[in-house]
Design an enzyme around this catalytic site. Structure first.
Site, PDB file in Angstrom:
ATOM      1  N   CYS A   1      14.024  11.129   6.541  1.00 45.88           N
ATOM      2  CA  CYS A   1      13.965  10.715   7.945  1.00 45.88           C
ATOM      3  C   CYS A   1      15.308  10.860   8.631  1.00 45.88           C
ATOM      4  O   CYS A   1      15.388  11.118   9.822  1.00 45.88           O
ATOM      5  CB  CYS A   1      13.485   9.278   8.041  1.00 45.88           C
TER       6      CYS A   1
ATOM      7  N   LYS B   1       0.885  -1.182   0.000  1.00 44.41           N
ATOM      8  CA  LYS B   1       0.000   0.000   0.000  1.00 44.41           C
ATOM      9  C   LYS B   1       0.916   1.224   0.000  1.00 44.41           C
ATOM     10  O   LYS B   1       1.443   1.616   1.031  1.00 44.41           O
ATOM     11  CB  LYS B   1      -0.873  -0.026   1.259  1.00 44.41           C
TER      12      LYS B   1
ATOM     13  N   GLU C   1       9.648  16.996  14.607  1.00 45.22           N
ATOM     14  CA  GLU C   1      10.097  16.720  13.237  1.00 45.22           C
ATOM     15  C   GLU C   1       9.342  17.638  12.285  1.00 45.22           C
ATOM     16  O   GLU C   1       8.113  17.540  12.169  1.00 45.22           O
ATOM     17  CB  GLU C   1       9.825  15.251  12.874  1.00 45.22           C
TER      18      GLU C   1
ATOM     19  N   GLU D   1       9.941   1.923  10.658  1.00 41.58           N
ATOM     20  CA  GLU D   1      10.953   2.954  10.422  1.00 41.58           C
ATOM     21  C   GLU D   1      10.229   4.285  10.482  1.00 41.58           C
ATOM     22  O   GLU D   1       9.433   4.609   9.591  1.00 41.58           O
ATOM     23  CB  GLU D   1      11.625   2.749   9.068  1.00 41.58           C
TER      24      GLU D   1
HETATM   25  P1  NAD Z   1       2.471   8.714   7.273  1.00 38.52           P
HETATM   26  O1  NAD Z   1       2.690   7.970   8.531  1.00 38.52           O
HETATM   27  O2  NAD Z   1       1.459   9.801   7.261  1.00 38.52           O
HETATM   28  O3  NAD Z   1       2.058   7.744   6.079  1.00 38.52           O
HETATM   29  C1  NAD Z   1       2.857   6.642   5.713  1.00 38.52           C
HETATM   30  C2  NAD Z   1       1.968   5.566   5.121  1.00 38.52           C
HETATM   31  O4  NAD Z   1       1.096   5.082   6.126  1.00 38.52           O
HETATM   32  C3  NAD Z   1       1.086   6.025   3.968  1.00 38.52           C
HETATM   33  O5  NAD Z   1       1.055   5.013   2.986  1.00 38.52           O
HETATM   34  C4  NAD Z   1      -0.268   6.176   4.628  1.00 38.52           C
HETATM   35  O6  NAD Z   1      -1.344   6.017   3.736  1.00 38.52           O
HETATM   36  C5  NAD Z   1      -0.233   5.050   5.633  1.00 38.52           C
HETATM   37  N1  NAD Z   1      -1.144   5.197   6.777  1.00 38.52           N
HETATM   38  C6  NAD Z   1      -1.596   6.336   7.357  1.00 38.52           C
HETATM   39  N2  NAD Z   1      -2.433   6.042   8.374  1.00 38.52           N
HETATM   40  C7  NAD Z   1      -2.514   4.700   8.449  1.00 38.52           C
HETATM   41  C8  NAD Z   1      -3.209   3.801   9.300  1.00 38.52           C
HETATM   42  N3  NAD Z   1      -4.005   4.223  10.285  1.00 38.52           N
HETATM   43  N4  NAD Z   1      -3.047   2.471   9.089  1.00 38.52           N
HETATM   44  C9  NAD Z   1      -2.244   2.016   8.115  1.00 38.52           C
HETATM   45  N5  NAD Z   1      -1.568   2.815   7.269  1.00 38.52           N
HETATM   46  C10 NAD Z   1      -1.697   4.157   7.438  1.00 38.52           C
HETATM   47  O7  NAD Z   1       3.910   9.253   6.852  1.00 38.52           O
HETATM   48  P2  NAD Z   1       4.270  10.226   5.639  1.00 38.52           P
HETATM   49  O8  NAD Z   1       3.838  11.597   6.020  1.00 38.52           O
HETATM   50  O9  NAD Z   1       3.800   9.603   4.382  1.00 38.52           O
HETATM   51  O10 NAD Z   1       5.869  10.120   5.638  1.00 38.52           O
HETATM   52  C11 NAD Z   1       6.716  10.943   6.375  1.00 38.52           C
HETATM   53  C12 NAD Z   1       7.185  10.265   7.656  1.00 38.52           C
HETATM   54  O11 NAD Z   1       7.893   9.063   7.334  1.00 38.52           O
HETATM   55  C13 NAD Z   1       8.176  11.105   8.447  1.00 38.52           C
HETATM   56  O12 NAD Z   1       7.852  11.056   9.807  1.00 38.52           O
HETATM   57  C14 NAD Z   1       9.508  10.427   8.189  1.00 38.52           C
HETATM   58  O13 NAD Z   1      10.500  10.643   9.165  1.00 38.52           O
HETATM   59  C15 NAD Z   1       9.103   9.002   8.085  1.00 38.52           C
HETATM   60  N6  NAD Z   1      10.127   8.206   7.375  1.00 38.52           N
HETATM   61  C16 NAD Z   1      10.935   7.372   8.115  1.00 38.52           C
HETATM   62  C17 NAD Z   1      11.933   6.637   7.498  1.00 38.52           C
HETATM   63  C18 NAD Z   1      12.853   5.748   8.305  1.00 38.52           C
HETATM   64  O14 NAD Z   1      13.533   4.922   7.699  1.00 38.52           O
HETATM   65  N7  NAD Z   1      12.890   5.865   9.616  1.00 38.52           N
HETATM   66  C19 NAD Z   1      12.117   6.747   6.113  1.00 38.52           C
HETATM   67  C20 NAD Z   1      11.281   7.601   5.393  1.00 38.52           C
HETATM   68  C21 NAD Z   1      10.280   8.327   6.051  1.00 38.52           C
END
Ligand code: NAD
Length: 503
Positions: free
Chosen positions: A300, A191, A397, A266
């Site tokens: 991230c 997804k 963040e 992550e």
């Molecule tokens: P997000 O958590 O809003 O969304 C990530 C994914 O989760 C999307 O596909 C979204 O549709 C899905 N999602 C949202 N709510 C959900 C739920 N209730 N159940 C299941 N899936 C759900 O994150 P974002 O805004 O897309 O990405 C940015 C974040 O990702 C930042 O916090 C960043 O630090 C983090 N990130 C971390 C790493 C790492 O390796 N630590 C790498 C890249 C990004």
């Protein structure tokens, strides 16, 4: 025609087909609209222009995909590691062949600058090659003989897994999660983030063209709260590999509780770069700038907090400010661009809100702190100075091209500030004092630390965070620990004494 105009024309040609069909799901080797027929619009962060429609899936689509992954699992589990290796290398070849298309699509879909996205596609291919080579040995175990038994261990794939990815560098991150799952023998339901669905679809096509059997990898588009949630709750899905925000990770843990999901998270970061006065300051400056202003700061592992020793702070921050003011903001497809637009309005509003928060909390906006232009989600690279560790800009963040600079006097103070946030993903330490580097890295609360270096990823090393930055590690064999189950088999070597009851 300028380079930019030529690139825009090329990118639109690549995306043309999505204008007609939209981004469809792919389940069991079939293109599928959402069962409900629902779609949502995907707009470009560059000018808010319409790019394509996307299937807006719900629990019934996830159910179909989970069933397809479940049905495909036994055959994929049971083919040889050598076969899996061959298919995964063929996927890597397919990525290389379509690297330009992937890079152009990613730029328009996410706003990331071309100079970085070209490499992201090729890094995706490297991820597949790395895990392809490890597939044949993924099941290897240990021999642990006891006086009476030959104990052996082996690993088996956990089953169908769900992979949920975010919108920052979505292509690279999808390969990073999916390649080890396939190499381990798991089947996948992916997804992708709703804000950047295009390259996940291209990747899926490449995989099936490379010979991946139908149903081994299924793609379901949609929003987190419906498709994402349903995936985390589905009983046929054994584990969830998730990359995204810390608060979403926490929701996923709750959603997966009833079906006892194994999770790998992550999550976010507020990573410190600590510069001591004995460091190579020119290199430290280059690295600090690169780690926060590359990839639009939507990274991230970004070094979003600069901790600089007081006696060198004035000069270091003056040089930093000059460089930040020189960073080129522009169209992601312009080869000269260093920072493109942020992904979408909600995120843009969040990043911009910190300009006021910084001022209200008493910090100085030393550079940037404003929007660029009237259309698209462009912001000027920003530097906050005169900040202190108790301010929101030093703890939360922001996930944009925004750096908070803080000063410290002593090593103890630096460590205390570095560890004072809820996150613990990466840390970057700049010093030429070896014993200090050892001492400091020992005390620093982070999953990954680089000394006198920016983040240089080496695939055999563990990737992941501590505290609110994550659970579990990727890379090397760590990925297989998540996607596989350990199995122990004890074989009696003779007729050892078995306790007798009821004689
Ligand atoms: P997000 O958590 O809003 O969304 C990530 C994914 O989760 C999307 O596909 C979204 O549709 C899905 N999602 C949202 N709510 C959900 C739920 N209730 N159940 C299941 N899936 C759900 O994150 P974002 O805004 O897309 O990405 C940015 C974040 O990702 C930042 O916090 C960043 O630090 C983090 N990130 C971390 C790493 C790492 O390796 N630590 C790498 C890249 C990004």
């Amino acid at each position: 025609m300028s380079d930019l105009d030529a690139n825009i024309a090329k990118a639109l040609t690549y995306l043309d087909r999505f204008k007609e069909t939209g981004v469809l799901n792919r389940i069991g080797g079939q293109d599928r609209a959402a069962n409900s027929g629902a779609t949502f619009d995907n707009n470009s962060p560059v000018d808010e222009g319409f790019l394509c429609r996307v299937a807006r899936s719900d629990a019934s689509d996830i159910d179909d995909a989970a069933q397809a992954a479940y049905d495909a699992f036994p055959a994929w589990r049971d083919i040889t590691g050598a076969e899996r290796k061959k298919i995964l290398h063929a996927i890597a070849d397919g990525i290389v062949a379509r690297a330009e298309e992937i890079a152009f699509a990613e730029c328009l879909d996410t706003g990331q600058a071309m100079r970085f996205m070209q490499k992201a596609a090729l890094r995706g291919a490297e991820n597949f090659r790395f895990f392809a080579d490890r597939a044949p040995a993924a099941r290897d175990g240990q021999s642990l003989p006891s006086p009476t038994l030959m104990n052996v261990t082996t690993r088996v794939p956990i089953g169908p897994v769900g992979v949920i990815t975010p919108w920052n560098t979505p292509f690279m991150l999808s390969t990073w999660k999916i390649a080890p799952a396939l190499a381990a023998g798991c089947t996948v339901v992916h997804k992708p983030a709703e804000f950047s669905p295009i390259t996940a679809r291209i990747l899926m096509e490449i995989a099936e063209e490379a010979g991946l059997p139908p149903g081994v990898w299924n793609l379901v588009n949609g929003f987190g709260e419906d498709a994402g949630r349903a995936l985390t709750e589905h009983p046929k899905i054994k584990a969830i590999a998730f990359v995204g925000e810390s608060k979403t990770g926490s929701m996923i843990m709750k959603q997966g509780a009833d079906t006892l999901k194994r999770v790998h998270f992550e999550l976010g970061g507020k990573n410190p770069v600590i510069v001591f006065d004995d460091a190579d300051l020119d290199r430290a400056l280059d690295a600090a700038i690169f780690m926060i202003y590359s990839l639009n700061g939507e990274r991230c592992t970004s070094s979003s907090r600069l901790l600089v020793q007081s006696n060198i702070a004035e000069e270091f921050i003056a040089k930093l400010t000059e460089r930040v003011n020189n960073i080129r903001v522009g169209h992601p497809l312009d080869p000269a661009t260093e920072i493109g637009p942020l992904i979408h309005k909600t995120h843009f509003d969040k990043v911009c809100s910190f300009f006021d928060i910084a001022r209200e909390d008493g910090a100085t906006v030393g550079a940037g702190g404003e929007r660029v232009g009237d259309t698209g989600w462009f912001v000027r690279p920003t530097l906050f100075t005169n900040a202190s560790q108790d301010m929101r800009i030093a703890n939360e963040e922001i996930f944009g091209p925004v750096l908070t600079a803080l000063t410290f006097d002593t090593e103890d103070q630096a460590l205390e500030m570095a560890n004072a946030v809820e996150y613990g993903l990466t840390g970057y330490v700049w010093t030429n004092d070896l014993t200090r580097a050892l001492r400091f890295t020992h005390g620093l609360e982070a999953g990954m630390i680089w000394v006198n270096s920016e983040n240089v990823r080496h695939l055999p090393t563990p990737f992941g965070g501590v505290k609110a930055s994550g659970i579990g590690r990727d890379g090397g064999d760590w990925s297989f620990e998540f996607y596989m189950e350990q199995k122990h088999i004890g074989l009696a070597m003779g007729h050892h004494k078995i306790p007798q009851l009821g004689l």
